[in-house]
Design a protein around this motif. Structure first.
Motif, PDB file in Angstrom:
ATOM      1  N   GLU A 136       0.820  -1.209   0.000  1.00  0.00           N
ATOM      2  CA  GLU A 136       0.000   0.000   0.000  1.00  0.00           C
ATOM      3  C   GLU A 136       0.856   1.262   0.000  1.00  0.00           C
ATOM      4  OE1 GLU A 136      -4.210  -1.037   2.121  1.00  0.00           O
ATOM      5  OE2 GLU A 136      -2.471  -0.921   3.436  1.00  0.00           O
ATOM      6  N   ILE A 137       1.934   1.248   0.767  1.00  0.00           N
ATOM      7  CA  ILE A 137       2.832   2.416   0.799  1.00  0.00           C
ATOM      8  C   ILE A 137       3.487   2.607  -0.565  1.00  0.00           C
ATOM      9  CG2 ILE A 137       4.941   3.358   1.815  1.00  0.00           C
ATOM     10  CD1 ILE A 137       4.147   1.964   4.436  1.00  0.00           C
ATOM     11  N   MET A 138       3.917   1.503  -1.184  1.00  0.00           N
ATOM     12  CA  MET A 138       4.531   1.597  -2.508  1.00  0.00           C
ATOM     13  C   MET A 138       3.535   2.139  -3.527  1.00  0.00           C
ATOM     14  SD  MET A 138       6.743  -1.926  -2.690  1.00  0.00           S
ATOM     15  CE  MET A 138       8.241  -2.141  -1.702  1.00  0.00           C
ATOM     16  N   HIS A 139       2.293   1.674  -3.452  1.00  0.00           N
ATOM     17  CA  HIS A 139       1.262   2.186  -4.360  1.00  0.00           C
ATOM     18  C   HIS A 139       1.044   3.678  -4.151  1.00  0.00           C
ATOM     19  CE1 HIS A 139      -0.823  -1.985  -5.082  1.00  0.00           C
ATOM     20  NE2 HIS A 139       0.379  -1.907  -5.618  1.00  0.00           N
ATOM     21  N   ARG A 140       1.010   4.095  -2.909  1.00  0.00           N
ATOM     22  CA  ARG A 140       0.808   5.515  -2.609  1.00  0.00           C
ATOM     23  C   ARG A 140       1.938   6.352  -3.192  1.00  0.00           C
ATOM     24  NH1 ARG A 140       1.452   8.262   3.434  1.00  0.00           N
ATOM     25  NH2 ARG A 140       1.477  10.438   2.702  1.00  0.00           N
ATOM     26  N   ALA A 141       3.173   5.907  -2.998  1.00  0.00           N
ATOM     27  CA  ALA A 141       4.316   6.678  -3.490  1.00  0.00           C
ATOM     28  C   ALA A 141       4.292   6.778  -5.007  1.00  0.00           C
ATOM     29  CB  ALA A 141       5.617   6.037  -3.009  1.00  0.00           C
ATOM     30  N   THR A 142       3.958   5.673  -5.672  1.00  0.00           N
ATOM     31  CA  THR A 142       3.896   5.688  -7.131  1.00  0.00           C
ATOM     32  C   THR A 142       2.791   6.619  -7.621  1.00  0.00           C
ATOM     33  OG1 THR A 142       4.762   3.434  -7.279  1.00  0.00           O
ATOM     34  CG2 THR A 142       3.565   4.270  -9.189  1.00  0.00           C
ATOM     35  N   ALA A 143       1.628   6.551  -6.984  1.00  0.00           N
ATOM     36  CA  ALA A 143       0.508   7.408  -7.376  1.00  0.00           C
ATOM     37  C   ALA A 143       0.857   8.884  -7.200  1.00  0.00           C
ATOM     38  CB  ALA A 143      -0.734   7.052  -6.563  1.00  0.00           C
ATOM     39  N   GLU A 144       1.562   9.207  -6.113  1.00  0.00           N
ATOM     40  CA  GLU A 144       1.926  10.601  -5.864  1.00  0.00           C
ATOM     41  C   GLU A 144       2.957  11.098  -6.884  1.00  0.00           C
ATOM     42  OE1 GLU A 144       3.121  10.910  -1.786  1.00  0.00           O
ATOM     43  OE2 GLU A 144       1.069  10.778  -1.024  1.00  0.00           O
ATOM     44  N   LEU A 145       3.888  10.224  -7.264  1.00  0.00           N
ATOM     45  CA  LEU A 145       4.886  10.622  -8.258  1.00  0.00           C
ATOM     46  C   LEU A 145       4.222  10.840  -9.615  1.00  0.00           C
ATOM     47  CD1 LEU A 145       7.855  11.195  -8.862  1.00  0.00           C
ATOM     48  CD2 LEU A 145       8.175   8.742  -9.271  1.00  0.00           C
ATOM     49  N   ILE A 146       3.276   9.981  -9.962  1.00  0.00           N
ATOM     50  CA  ILE A 146       2.538  10.168 -11.208  1.00  0.00           C
ATOM     51  C   ILE A 146       1.773  11.490 -11.174  1.00  0.00           C
ATOM     52  CG2 ILE A 146       0.627   9.289 -12.606  1.00  0.00           C
ATOM     53  CD1 ILE A 146       1.503   6.448 -11.716  1.00  0.00           C
ATOM     54  N   ALA A 147       1.080  11.735 -10.064  1.00  0.00           N
ATOM     55  CA  ALA A 147       0.258  12.943  -9.937  1.00  0.00           C
ATOM     56  C   ALA A 147       1.094  14.222  -9.936  1.00  0.00           C
ATOM     57  CB  ALA A 147      -0.577  12.877  -8.662  1.00  0.00           C
ATOM     58  N   SER A 148       2.355  14.118  -9.547  1.00  0.00           N
ATOM     59  CA  SER A 148       3.216  15.304  -9.485  1.00  0.00           C
ATOM     60  C   SER A 148       3.518  15.885 -10.864  1.00  0.00           C
ATOM     61  CB  SER A 148       4.539  14.955  -8.793  1.00  0.00           C
ATOM     62  OG  SER A 148       5.385  14.181  -9.639  1.00  0.00           O
ATOM     63  N   GLY A 149       3.348  15.083 -11.903  1.00  0.00           N
ATOM     64  CA  GLY A 149       3.663  15.543 -13.252  1.00  0.00           C
ATOM     65  C   GLY A 149       5.145  15.573 -13.559  1.00  0.00           C
ATOM     66  N   ALA A 150       5.961  14.942 -12.714  1.00  0.00           N
ATOM     67  CA  ALA A 150       7.415  14.978 -12.908  1.00  0.00           C
ATOM     68  C   ALA A 150       7.825  14.387 -14.248  1.00  0.00           C
ATOM     69  CB  ALA A 150       8.106  14.234 -11.759  1.00  0.00           C
ATOM     70  N   ALA A 151       7.153  13.327 -14.681  1.00  0.00           N
ATOM     71  CA  ALA A 151       7.538  12.675 -15.928  1.00  0.00           C
ATOM     72  C   ALA A 151       7.374  13.604 -17.127  1.00  0.00           C
ATOM     73  CB  ALA A 151       6.723  11.398 -16.120  1.00  0.00           C
ATOM     74  N   GLN A 152       6.399  14.509 -17.052  1.00  0.00           N
ATOM     75  CA  GLN A 152       6.166  15.430 -18.171  1.00  0.00           C
ATOM     76  C   GLN A 152       7.278  16.472 -18.299  1.00  0.00           C
ATOM     77  OE1 GLN A 152       3.341  14.302 -16.202  1.00  0.00           O
ATOM     78  NE2 GLN A 152       3.266  12.918 -17.952  1.00  0.00           N
ATOM     79  N   LYS A 153       8.068  16.624 -17.250  1.00  0.00           N
ATOM     80  CA  LYS A 153       9.160  17.593 -17.266  1.00  0.00           C
ATOM     81  C   LYS A 153      10.474  16.996 -17.769  1.00  0.00           C
ATOM     82  CE  LYS A 153       7.048  19.942 -13.307  1.00  0.00           C
ATOM     83  NZ  LYS A 153       7.187  20.287 -11.870  1.00  0.00           N
ATOM     84  N   ALA A 154      10.507  15.681 -17.940  1.00  0.00           N
ATOM     85  CA  ALA A 154      11.723  15.016 -18.409  1.00  0.00           C
ATOM     86  C   ALA A 154      11.947  15.308 -19.891  1.00  0.00           C
ATOM     87  CB  ALA A 154      11.614  13.519 -18.178  1.00  0.00           C
ATOM     88  N   LEU A 155      13.175  15.117 -20.345  1.00  0.00           N
ATOM     89  CA  LEU A 155      13.489  15.336 -21.758  1.00  0.00           C
ATOM     90  C   LEU A 155      12.708  14.371 -22.631  1.00  0.00           C
ATOM     91  CD1 LEU A 155      17.344  16.001 -21.740  1.00  0.00           C
ATOM     92  CD2 LEU A 155      15.440  17.623 -21.605  1.00  0.00           C
TER      93      LEU A 155
END
Length: 224
Positions: A29-48
């Motif tokens: 559950e903690i791993m799922h939460r962390a992954t969901a939060e990273l997705i929601a942060s939009g960090a991937a959209q800022k990558a090259l």
């Protein structure tokens, strides 16, 4: 079986707490939460992305020999994968898939490097255990990952979980920061242009190496 099929099969057993993993669902559950939060942060959209210029880098291989992206690109396109570390089973399966695809990659005139924050001794272990014929380069402090827009800092609750699981990143990486690269794979043409980019904040999702081959073959026909 595709890489994602293998990852999904592992994930099913791991999250079911089957031996030898025996992981309680509270951890999942903690791993799922962390992954969901990273997705929601939009960090991937800022990558090259494809079309961007790749940052040049020089990093040491597991034997301490400097490897320059500029030197590699003089010989043809370059496949770069960002690798979290020897402790990550999903990452190890990806490296094994890239190793299996290496003949096709070489046939397209390209080379492969993995980039990881872990110390050289752990990279030597990764190379040995995964039977790799390409190097894992040491990206201290995830500086090259940051230049690609991939570095992120673990949340405090995730740090505590990693510590409880004996995943001591400062020890693995020789760096006090609790940072990791988002899993990512790039194809860089000889002129330094990124022609293929796959970035996913969900570390359990990885594209099959076959997906990069069309871009790789196209890049191989274009001279810098």
């Amino acid at each position: 079986m595709s890489l994602q099929d293998k990852l999904d099969a592992f994930k099913t057993d791991f999250e079911a707490g089957k031996p030898p993993y025996n992981v309680p669902y509270s951890v999942i559950e903690i791993m799922h939460r962390a992954t969901a939060e990273l997705i929601a942060s939009g960090a991937a959209q800022k990558a090259l992305k494809a079309g961007d210029k790749a940052p040049a880098f020089t990093l040491n291989d597991p034997d301490g020999k400097p490897v320059s992206s500029s030197d590699l690109l003089r010989h043809g396109p370059l496949v770069v994968t960002f690798y979290r570390g020897v402790w990550c089973p999903y990452c190890n399966m990806e490296l094994q898939a890239l190793q299996a695809a290496l003949p096709d990659i070489h046939e397209a005139g390209a080379r492969v490097v993995a980039i990881s924050p872990q110390v050289a001794s752990n990279s030597r272990k990764s190379v040995r255990q995964n039977e790799l014929e390409f190097p894992i380069l040491s990206d201290t402090h995830n500086d090259v990952a940051a230049a690609f827009g991939l570095r992120f800092e673990l949340q405090d609750y995730l740090v505590e979980l990693y510590k409880s699981l004996k995943n001591d990143l400062p020890a693995f990486n020789g760096d006090r920061s609790w940072t990791l690269p988002m899993p990512a794979r790039y194809v860089i043409a000889s002129d330094g242009t990124i022609v293929y980019a796959e970035v996913n904040p969900d570390y359990t999702q990885r594209p099959d190496p076959a997906e990069l081959l069309p871009a790789l073959r196209q890049a191989s026909t274009t001279k810098a």
